[in-house]
Design a protein around this motif. Structure first.
Motif, PDB file in Angstrom:
ATOM      1  N   GLU A 282       0.817  -1.319  -0.035  1.00 42.93           N
ATOM      2  CA  GLU A 282      -0.258   0.201  -0.077  1.00 42.93           C
ATOM      3  C   GLU A 282       1.014   1.217   0.222  1.00 42.93           C
ATOM      4  O   GLU A 282       0.585   2.107  -0.628  1.00 42.93           O
ATOM      5  N   PHE A 283       1.896   1.287   0.762  1.00 40.64           N
ATOM      6  CA  PHE A 283       2.786   2.285   0.863  1.00 40.64           C
ATOM      7  C   PHE A 283       3.507   2.489  -0.678  1.00 40.64           C
ATOM      8  O   PHE A 283       3.523   3.756  -1.031  1.00 40.64           O
ATOM      9  N   ALA A 284       3.861   1.674  -1.072  1.00 42.38           N
ATOM     10  CA  ALA A 284       4.459   1.615  -2.518  1.00 42.38           C
ATOM     11  C   ALA A 284       3.536   2.363  -3.572  1.00 42.38           C
ATOM     12  O   ALA A 284       4.131   3.154  -4.123  1.00 42.38           O
ATOM     13  N   ARG A 285       2.329   1.591  -3.517  1.00 42.88           N
ATOM     14  CA  ARG A 285       1.240   2.337  -4.423  1.00 42.88           C
ATOM     15  C   ARG A 285       0.908   3.776  -4.132  1.00 42.88           C
ATOM     16  O   ARG A 285       0.762   4.469  -5.013  1.00 42.88           O
ATOM     17  N   LEU A 286       0.964   4.233  -2.870  1.00 36.72           N
ATOM     18  CA  LEU A 286       0.789   5.480  -2.523  1.00 36.72           C
ATOM     19  C   LEU A 286       1.951   6.550  -3.121  1.00 36.72           C
ATOM     20  O   LEU A 286       1.662   7.449  -3.695  1.00 36.72           O
ATOM     21  N   ILE A 287       3.277   6.032  -2.803  1.00 37.74           N
ATOM     22  CA  ILE A 287       4.342   6.675  -3.461  1.00 37.74           C
ATOM     23  C   ILE A 287       4.272   6.950  -4.941  1.00 37.74           C
ATOM     24  O   ILE A 287       4.597   8.000  -5.460  1.00 37.74           O
ATOM     25  N   GLU A 288       3.952   5.607  -5.525  1.00 36.00           N
ATOM     26  CA  GLU A 288       3.677   5.709  -7.268  1.00 36.00           C
ATOM     27  C   GLU A 288       2.550   6.898  -7.424  1.00 36.00           C
ATOM     28  O   GLU A 288       2.777   7.382  -8.438  1.00 36.00           O
ATOM     29  N   ASN A 289       1.538   6.956  -6.808  1.00 34.94           N
ATOM     30  CA  ASN A 289       0.430   8.014  -6.825  1.00 34.94           C
ATOM     31  C   ASN A 289       1.127   9.316  -6.889  1.00 34.94           C
ATOM     32  O   ASN A 289       0.919  10.315  -7.543  1.00 34.94           O
ATOM     33  N   VAL A 290       1.937   9.460  -5.674  1.00 31.11           N
ATOM     34  CA  VAL A 290       2.663  10.798  -5.502  1.00 31.11           C
ATOM     35  C   VAL A 290       3.482  11.147  -6.766  1.00 31.11           C
ATOM     36  O   VAL A 290       3.259  12.295  -7.140  1.00 31.11           O
ATOM     37  N   GLU A 291       4.222  10.274  -7.246  1.00 30.64           N
ATOM     38  CA  GLU A 291       5.223  10.509  -8.204  1.00 30.64           C
ATOM     39  C   GLU A 291       4.372  10.723  -9.565  1.00 30.64           C
ATOM     40  O   GLU A 291       4.752  11.694 -10.502  1.00 30.64           O
ATOM     41  N   GLY A 296       8.506  14.616 -10.663  1.00 27.71           N
ATOM     42  CA  GLY A 296       9.885  15.100 -10.219  1.00 27.71           C
ATOM     43  C   GLY A 296      10.063  15.429  -8.821  1.00 27.71           C
ATOM     44  O   GLY A 296      10.971  15.850  -8.245  1.00 27.71           O
ATOM     45  N   ILE A 297       8.886  15.262  -8.006  1.00 30.59           N
ATOM     46  CA  ILE A 297       8.939  15.305  -6.499  1.00 30.59           C
ATOM     47  C   ILE A 297       9.781  14.620  -5.930  1.00 30.59           C
ATOM     48  O   ILE A 297      10.161  13.726  -6.200  1.00 30.59           O
ATOM     49  N   ALA A 298      10.516  15.349  -4.772  1.00 35.87           N
ATOM     50  CA  ALA A 298      11.418  14.399  -3.880  1.00 35.87           C
ATOM     51  C   ALA A 298      10.422  13.921  -2.799  1.00 35.87           C
ATOM     52  O   ALA A 298       9.864  14.682  -2.045  1.00 35.87           O
ATOM     53  N   VAL A 299      10.779  12.695  -2.415  1.00 37.35           N
ATOM     54  CA  VAL A 299      10.160  12.145  -1.337  1.00 37.35           C
ATOM     55  C   VAL A 299      11.381  11.427  -0.185  1.00 37.35           C
ATOM     56  O   VAL A 299      12.046  10.628  -0.760  1.00 37.35           O
ATOM     57  N   SER A 300      11.216  12.102   0.804  1.00 42.56           N
ATOM     58  CA  SER A 300      12.255  11.598   1.908  1.00 42.56           C
ATOM     59  C   SER A 300      11.446  10.843   2.858  1.00 42.56           C
ATOM     60  O   SER A 300      10.315  11.067   3.024  1.00 42.56           O
ATOM     61  N   THR A 301      11.893  10.131   3.856  1.00 40.93           N
ATOM     62  CA  THR A 301      11.502   9.149   4.757  1.00 40.93           C
ATOM     63  C   THR A 301      12.074   8.922   6.132  1.00 40.93           C
ATOM     64  O   THR A 301      13.386   9.325   6.246  1.00 40.93           O
ATOM     65  N   ASP A 302      11.554   8.415   6.990  1.00 40.59           N
ATOM     66  CA  ASP A 302      12.163   7.978   8.100  1.00 40.59           C
ATOM     67  C   ASP A 302      12.022   6.399   8.287  1.00 40.59           C
ATOM     68  O   ASP A 302      11.218   5.828   8.001  1.00 40.59           O
ATOM     69  N   ILE A 303      13.306   5.613   8.867  1.00 45.73           N
ATOM     70  CA  ILE A 303      13.052   4.339   8.964  1.00 45.73           C
ATOM     71  C   ILE A 303      13.705   4.176  10.269  1.00 45.73           C
ATOM     72  O   ILE A 303      14.572   4.349  10.885  1.00 45.73           O
ATOM     73  N   ASP A 317      14.244  -8.080   4.480  1.00 47.79           N
ATOM     74  CA  ASP A 317      12.953  -7.795   3.812  1.00 47.79           C
ATOM     75  C   ASP A 317      12.816  -6.296   3.642  1.00 47.79           C
ATOM     76  O   ASP A 317      12.546  -5.525   2.545  1.00 47.79           O
ATOM     77  N   GLY A 318      13.188  -5.554   4.824  1.00 50.73           N
ATOM     78  CA  GLY A 318      13.124  -4.120   4.877  1.00 50.73           C
ATOM     79  C   GLY A 318      14.053  -3.567   3.825  1.00 50.73           C
ATOM     80  O   GLY A 318      13.888  -2.617   2.955  1.00 50.73           O
ATOM     81  N   LEU A 319      15.278  -4.064   3.980  1.00 53.93           N
ATOM     82  CA  LEU A 319      16.297  -3.397   2.992  1.00 53.93           C
ATOM     83  C   LEU A 319      15.923  -3.552   1.441  1.00 53.93           C
ATOM     84  O   LEU A 319      15.945  -2.760   0.554  1.00 53.93           O
ATOM     85  N   ARG A 320      15.316  -4.573   1.243  1.00 54.05           N
ATOM     86  CA  ARG A 320      15.051  -5.095  -0.264  1.00 54.05           C
ATOM     87  C   ARG A 320      13.822  -4.137  -0.748  1.00 54.05           C
ATOM     88  O   ARG A 320      13.735  -3.679  -1.734  1.00 54.05           O
ATOM     89  N   PHE A 321      13.021  -3.811   0.443  1.00 54.94           N
ATOM     90  CA  PHE A 321      11.870  -3.007   0.038  1.00 54.94           C
ATOM     91  C   PHE A 321      12.396  -1.430  -0.223  1.00 54.94           C
ATOM     92  O   PHE A 321      11.993  -0.685  -1.234  1.00 54.94           O
ATOM     93  N   VAL A 322      13.045  -0.815   0.719  1.00 56.92           N
ATOM     94  CA  VAL A 322      13.797   0.311   0.614  1.00 56.92           C
ATOM     95  C   VAL A 322      14.474   0.574  -0.892  1.00 56.92           C
ATOM     96  O   VAL A 322      14.574   1.455  -1.465  1.00 56.92           O
ATOM     97  N   GLU A 323      15.263  -0.550  -1.002  1.00 52.62           N
ATOM     98  CA  GLU A 323      15.985  -0.507  -2.321  1.00 52.62           C
ATOM     99  C   GLU A 323      15.319  -0.339  -3.516  1.00 52.62           C
ATOM    100  O   GLU A 323      15.574   0.556  -4.616  1.00 52.62           O
ATOM    101  N   LYS A 324      13.937  -0.445  -3.494  1.00 56.12           N
ATOM    102  CA  LYS A 324      13.080  -0.317  -4.727  1.00 56.12           C
ATOM    103  C   LYS A 324      12.190   0.971  -4.648  1.00 56.12           C
ATOM    104  O   LYS A 324      11.986   1.498  -5.872  1.00 56.12           O
ATOM    105  N   MET A 325      12.523   1.692  -3.478  1.00 58.29           N
ATOM    106  CA  MET A 325      11.707   2.701  -3.534  1.00 58.29           C
ATOM    107  C   MET A 325      12.917   4.014  -4.103  1.00 58.29           C
ATOM    108  O   MET A 325      14.122   3.959  -3.634  1.00 58.29           O
ATOM    109  N   ASN A 326      12.176   5.292  -4.448  1.00 61.96           N
ATOM    110  CA  ASN A 326      12.978   6.434  -4.724  1.00 61.96           C
ATOM    111  C   ASN A 326      13.139   7.259  -4.062  1.00 61.96           C
ATOM    112  O   ASN A 326      12.632   8.721  -4.158  1.00 61.96           O
ATOM    113  N   PHE A 327      13.825   6.997  -2.518  1.00 55.24           N
ATOM    114  CA  PHE A 327      13.609   7.958  -1.670  1.00 55.24           C
ATOM    115  C   PHE A 327      14.822   9.031  -2.018  1.00 55.24           C
ATOM    116  O   PHE A 327      15.928   8.662  -2.130  1.00 55.24           O
TER     117      PHE A 327
END
Length: 436
Positions: A282-291, A296-303, A317-327
């Motif tokens: 769900e988070f990944a879909r939300l970020i896709e929607n933002v982009e 061109g928007i920048a998305v930063s995050t907390d882990i 699993d967390g490392l693999r998921f974050v790797e796929k995100m455009n933070f």
């Protein structure tokens, strides 16, 4: 002295204004003073410890001084604060508008004054006007307080109470003051910023219906102020982004193309245990929607790493998921056990050495992703609000939150167009093209 978040910083500035209005002179915290005000943080046990250390340091500096302690740590553990030698006034996250009154009462009566009340019964935003301009280039404007999410690791809902929103008209009035004071950028802040407006009376629509006030309404109030050059949002929950907000970011070039959306963990079992209300998918879909909505928007995050029950497999699993995100940027924290929260009671705490090693691995990934993001802008021109200067090098931020350094002659607090040339430190290096 301020510990903790941007909201605390804003609240300290409002209290400084109250003291100045009452005729007090504001000095540096490391100088002898008659009154010390310490605005505490309680997000982590380290914040508690630092708060206690600073209180004791102030007492050593001037044993006769009035020491007033307020903020989150004072709210959740007032007895701890009361017991520290030298403390004259204890306030929590309410009643800060009366801090001068409490300090002067403590002076007159030569006794400790405690003004901590049940924050869970507070349902109105404590609206303290800014009586003085903050000594910075970007102005933080608090528009919301309180949180009702109750993440299992977080003490803040217990320290801040339910959601309380500032009235839109007062937001505009404060924004006007800040622009008149010369600030080019305003950053809207809150404990649960995306919840802004939930507690306010609904707005009557032209068709006879009603709708809730929301964050987009607060943004429109600030954007309506003549002379504003930039508007930025503080931390938001991804679930709370609205089409109205996206439209504002797209349509108004003053709205910074940057969102800070905390992920907190990259594996579903950990998110569930944290009481976060989304899955990684769900988070990944939300970020896709933002982009998609704002290209061109920048998305930063907390882990947070090392949460109770986080196995090596879940961390991987967390490392693999974050790797796929455009933070564009990641703030990585080790889990901090916070007394009074459900997570602190768990028996499956992750050992400190393991947490430290995982922070190192996640931070290495964060550094690499930040570099990848910065490389996208090499050879381009970007607008930078310059903030600080040291040894002939000045630095500042682009609207998408890239730190830019330059040796070009600039004035802090002003916006310049800069040609980006190379990677440098935690950002990029550039040469000024022109003042905007």
């Amino acid at each position: 002295m301020t510990l903790g978040c941007k909201v605390n910083q804003f609240e300290t500035e409002t209290m400084e204004g109250l003291f100045k209005k009452a005729g007090y002179e504001i000095g540096r915290f490391d100088e002898p003073a008659d009154v010390y005000v310490i605005n505490t943080c309680s997000v982590t046990s380290l914040g508690d410890r630092k708060s206690r250390q600073i209180i004791r340091r102030a007492h050593r500096e001037n044993p006769e001084a009035v020491i007033a302690v307020c903020g989150c740590y004072a709210q959740v553990a007032p007895q701890d604060i009361e017991a520290i030698e030298g403390v004259s006034v204890v306030l929590g996250t309410k009643e800060r508008s009366r801090i001068v009154e409490y300090v002067e009462q403590a002076m007159r009566e030569q006794r400790q004054i405690v003004g901590v009340s049940d924050v869970m019964q507070a349902h109105t935003f404590e609206d303290i006007p800014l009586y003085d301009s903050p000594k910075r280039t970007r102005a933080f404007l608090k528009i919301e307080d309180g949180c009702e999410n109750f993440c299992s690791y977080c003490i803040i809902p217990y320290a801040r109470g339910p959601v309380k929103s500032r009235q839109p008209i007062h937001i505009r009035e404060e924004a006007e003051k800040l622009v008149r004071a010369g600030f080019r950028e305003i950053v809207l802040t809150g404990i649960h910023l995306g919840a802004y407006g939930r507690d306010l009376a609904p707005i009557a629509c032209a068709d006879g219906t009603e709708r809730k006030v929301n964050l987009a309404d607060a943004c429109r109030e600030v954007l309506s102020v003549p002379g504003l050059r930039r508007l930025r949002l503080g931390s938001l929950e991804s679930l709370e982004l609205s089409p109205e907000l996206f439209e504002l970011i797209r349509s108004d070039e003053r709205f910074c193309a940057h969102l800070h959306l905390p992920l907190q963990a990259g594996s579903d079992p950990v998110l569930h245990d944290m009481n976060r209300h989304y899955t990684t998918a769900e988070f990944a879909r939300l970020i896709e929607n933002v982009e998609r909505e704002v290209p061109g928007i920048a998305v930063s995050t907390d882990i947070i790493v090392g949460f109770p029950g986080e196995t090596e497999e879940l961390f991987a699993d967390g490392l693999r998921f974050v790797e796929k995100m455009n933070f564009s940027r990641m703030h990585v924290f080790p889990y901090s056990r916070r007394t009074g929260t459900p997570a602190a009671k768990r028996k499956d705490q992750v050992p400190e050495p393991v947490k430290k090693e995982r922070v190192h691995r996640m931070q290495a990934l964060a550094d690499r992703k930040a570099e990848e993001f910065h490389r996208m802008f090499l050879g381009k021109k970007m607008r930078v609000l310059f903030e600080t200067e040291k040894d002939g090098v000045t630095d500042g931020l682009t609207d998408n939150y890239i730190r830019v350094y330059t040796e070009s002659p600039v004035v802090c607090g002003e916006i310049y167009e800069v040609a980006i040339e190379k990677l440098y430190k935690d950002g990029v290096w550039g040469t000024v093209v022109e003042k905007m």
